[in-house]
Design a protein around this motif. Structure first.
Motif, short mmCIF file in Angstrom:
data_model
loop_
_atom_site.label_atom_id
_atom_site.label_comp_id
_atom_site.label_asym_id
_atom_site.label_seq_id
_atom_site.Cartn_x
_atom_site.Cartn_y
_atom_site.Cartn_z
N CYS A 184 4.32 20.33 -4.16
CA CYS A 184 4.17 19.57 -2.75
C CYS A 184 3.36 18.31 -3.14
N ARG A 185 4.01 17.30 -3.15
CA ARG A 185 3.14 15.98 -3.79
C ARG A 185 4.05 14.78 -2.94
N GLY A 186 3.28 13.58 -2.87
CA GLY A 186 3.99 12.60 -2.45
C GLY A 186 4.27 12.74 -0.79
N ASP A 237 6.34 17.07 -18.78
CA ASP A 237 5.10 17.14 -17.88
C ASP A 237 4.14 15.84 -18.49
N ARG A 238 4.02 14.95 -17.85
CA ARG A 238 3.38 13.93 -18.48
C ARG A 238 1.68 14.10 -18.69
N GLN A 239 1.41 15.20 -18.11
CA GLN A 239 0.06 15.72 -18.35
C GLN A 239 -0.21 16.62 -19.62
N ILE A 279 10.80 4.43 -6.36
CA ILE A 279 12.15 5.10 -7.04
C ILE A 279 11.23 5.83 -8.46
N GLU A 280 11.31 6.98 -8.21
CA GLU A 280 10.39 7.60 -9.50
C GLU A 280 10.99 8.90 -9.68
N THR A 281 11.99 9.55 -9.02
CA THR A 281 12.84 10.54 -9.41
C THR A 281 14.17 10.21 -9.74
N ASN A 286 6.27 6.15 -14.74
CA ASN A 286 5.58 7.20 -15.32
C ASN A 286 6.20 8.58 -14.64
N ASP A 287 6.47 8.51 -13.53
CA ASP A 287 7.19 9.77 -12.96
C ASP A 287 8.67 9.71 -13.16
N LEU A 288 9.25 8.61 -13.13
CA LEU A 288 10.72 8.64 -13.59
C LEU A 288 11.01 9.17 -14.94
N ILE A 318 0.81 -1.14 -0.15
CA ILE A 318 0.10 -0.21 -0.15
C ILE A 318 1.09 1.23 0.13
N ARG A 319 0.46 2.13 -1.12
CA ARG A 319 1.51 3.22 -1.15
C ARG A 319 0.60 4.28 -0.27
N THR A 320 1.65 5.11 0.53
CA THR A 320 1.18 6.10 1.30
C THR A 320 0.56 7.07 0.41
N LEU A 321 -0.36 8.25 0.85
CA LEU A 321 -1.02 9.27 0.24
C LEU A 321 -0.01 9.95 -0.86
N ASP A 322 -0.14 9.85 -2.07
CA ASP A 322 0.58 10.69 -2.96
C ASP A 322 -0.31 11.51 -3.80
N MET A 323 -0.84 12.50 -2.80
CA MET A 323 -1.89 13.60 -3.18
C MET A 323 -0.72 14.73 -3.98
MG MG Z 1 4.30 8.17 -9.57
#
Ligand code: MG
Ligand code: PEP
Length: 560
Positions: free
Chosen positions: A358-360, A464-466, A430-432, A454-456, A332-337
């Motif tokens: 401010c995320r993750g 920007d992935r968006q 590991i996404e940075t 995705n983030d890596l 379970i990944r903790t909140l990645d808001m």
């Molecule tokens: Mg990610």
């Protein structure tokens, strides 16, 4: 028949009635009413209900996020009691003899425009608040919550919208929405990822007009070829029905692979896990033979709720996941808001670059009350199965140590209170690029790695992935990304910890051989992708594959 192209983000064929979802208020039309007094009474009752909702949101927020952040709900209550706003609504109803919805919509627009034109930054910001309270009033008046309204019709629909946010997508009623098509959006957005997990065909970036010209017409989404048919002719309908049957056959064939082990002909084992966003996805994970849950995106629980989930609510959900997977691992990944994952009751400050904001883990460490609530729920639930905790968006050893310090406090607190708990493993995403490069150090601090490609990819390629316009540059096969995956795998194994991939790249079968050769231990993908991957693993001889790749894998990835 009209034909529109879009980018497929989830395959399959869907046939249904088109329902266009308009979020803007222009859709609200004036309706003549006979009894203005009655209509005003209806408005006042709706206002009371809206105030009540806001009060309960305020109370929850006070508990979960503290007074400063909860204050927004108090401010909204005060705005709802504002005389000017209310008089404006009631005057429109009485003078024009129109419905309250229309009056609220016009009033909301008027006040929002007025605030937006002000010089003072603070006052300008209030435009959003006015829109927010007007939206809430409209939702109460029309007796719906802010779910995609199109699903309310009861019959299966293809939802067409300009765009859908992750929080809107997560609230779609899967039993009614058989597919969605959006004008905007990218295949790497969370909205697209959700479509994959929901296993419904979906297109983004479609050229279709999201308006009345297609609303109510029959439609077909061909998620295999990225085509949206509006008002299809008989011939197309027949062809698509045939394709649908063939797709079902293919799935059936894949189901014959259930129960087989994920081992290559030369004996290399790969664990195939499922990515899920809520407990409803557990069924699909089990049906598709997942060896466990490799990524439970817990933020979707927050996105589909109208309040920050309490410890008790979270505990029940995590416990259910742990129990359903019956001893198999559930990460379970903790909140990645943050970034594209936002929800109304969880106000975040405006940021110029939210993906770099401010995320993750940054949210969790800067709002420890929220983090602690989640950790308490996770530790309690871990007594009921094989849970593991994973921290997102890590960039430094310091963040991991800080997260673990808070975790240690929670353990002590639960023990002091005599509350039953387990002792879950703690891993990181590991996404940075920073995390990938110092993965040798991070490996000393954690029990496992999971690579978020995705983030890596987004952060490695500064892309920007968006942003749909940059899609041609979004290249998760870029040698920089592949070298990092290889480096991280090597560093994890040197430290004796396992490494998985849970980004979308994990499901890319053109790379399964590479991942096996690198020694990746686990791939976590949407439930639907598990059996196609199993087929690939059963057919790949890793030694032969490796021999065909000279030198150290990590440096064999070259451009061109
Ligand atoms: Mg990610
Ligand atoms: C990732 O970044 O690859 C990942 C799995 O996390 P998310 O897509 O939720 O950001």
């Amino acid at each position: 028949m009209e034909i529109y192209k879009g980018k497929s983000v989830s395959g399959g064929i869907a046939i249904g009635k088109i329902s266009v979802w308009k979020k803007d208020r222009q859709q609200i039309k004036p309706v003549r009413i006979g009894d203005a007094d009655g209509e005003i009474e209806r408005y006042r009752a709706a206002r009371q209900e809206a105030v009540r909702q806001l009060q309960s949101l305020y109370e929850r927020a006070l508990q979960e996020v503290g007074e400063a952040d909860a204050a927004i709900f108090e401010a909204h209550q005060m705005m709802l009691e504002d005389d000017d706003y209310n008089k404006y609504v009631e005057t429109i109803v009485r003078s024009q003899n129109v419905n309250a919805e229309y009056a609220v919509s016009v009033t909301g627009d008027y006040f929002a425009r007025m605030f937006a034109a002000m010089k003072d930054d603070y006052m300008r910001e209030r435009a959003t608040d006015v829109r927010d309270i007007s939206g809430r009033l409209l939702a109460v008046l029309s007796g719906r919550d802010d779910k995609a309204a199109a699903a309310a019709s009861g019959e299966p629909v293809i939802l067409v919208a300009d765009e859908l946010s992750p929080s809107e997508t997560v609230r779609l009623d899967k039993s009614k929405v058989v597919s969605f098509v959006t004008v905007h959006g990218t295949p790497n957005s969370h909205t697209a990822i959700l479509a994959g997990t929901m296993a419904i065909p979906a297109l983004v970036g479609a050229s279709v007009p999201a308006d009345a010209s297609v609303d109510g017409k029959p439609g077909i989404v061909d998620g295999i070829n990225g085509i949206f048919y509006v008002d299809p002719d008989e011939k197309t309908l027949e062809k698509m029905k045939k394709l649908q049957r063939e797709e079902e056959e293919r799935r059936k064939l894949l189901r014959t692979l259930r129960g087989r082990e994920d081992v290559t002909p030369d004996g290399k084992r790969m664990m195939l896990y499922a990515n899920i966003g809520n407990v409803r996805d557990l069924e699909a994970a089990i049906q598709n033979d997942a060896a466990g849950i490799g990524l439970f995106r817990s933020e979707f629980l927050y996105l589909e709720s109208d309040h920050a989930p309490t410890e008790e609510e979270q505990f029940r959900i995590y416990k259910q996941a742990a129990e359903a997977m019956a001893g198999k691992k559930v990460i379970i990944r903790t909140l990645d808001m943050g970034a594209d994952k936002q929800c109304g009751y969880f106000p975040m400050e405006h940021e110029e670059n939210p993906a770099l904001g401010c995320r993750g883990i940054r949210v969790s460490l800067s709002r420890p009350e929220i983090f602690k609530t989640q950790l308490r729920a996770l530790y309690r639930a871990s007594a009921f199965g094989n849970l593991a905790i994973m921290y997102p968006m890590i960039t430094s050893v310091r963040e991991v140590r800080k997260a673990k310090e808070i975790t240690a406090l929670i353990k002590e607190e639960l023990d002091r209170q005599g509350i039953r708990r387990g002792d879950p493993q703690q891993g990181i995403m590991i996404e940075t690029p920073a995390a990938a490069i110092i993965s040798d150090e991070l490996a000393q601090e954690t029990d496992f790695f999971s690579i978020g490609t995705n983030d890596l990819t987004q952060y490695t390629l500064a892309l920007d992935r968006q942003n749909g316009k940059l899609e041609e540059f979004y290249d998760p096969h870029h040698p920089a990304v592949l070298r990092m995956i290889s480096l991280v795998t090597e560093n994890a194994h040197k430290a004796g910890i396992p490494v998985g991939i849970c980004g979308e790249l994990a499901a890319d079968r053109s790379l399964t051989g590479e991942f096996l050769a690198m020694g990746v231990d686990e791939l976590s993908v949407s439930p639907d992708s598990i059996l196609p991957l199993r087929k690939m693993i059963l057919e790949t001889n890793v030694e032969e594959y490796r021999k065909s790749r000279p030198g150290k894998l990590q440096f064999s990835y070259r451009t061109g």
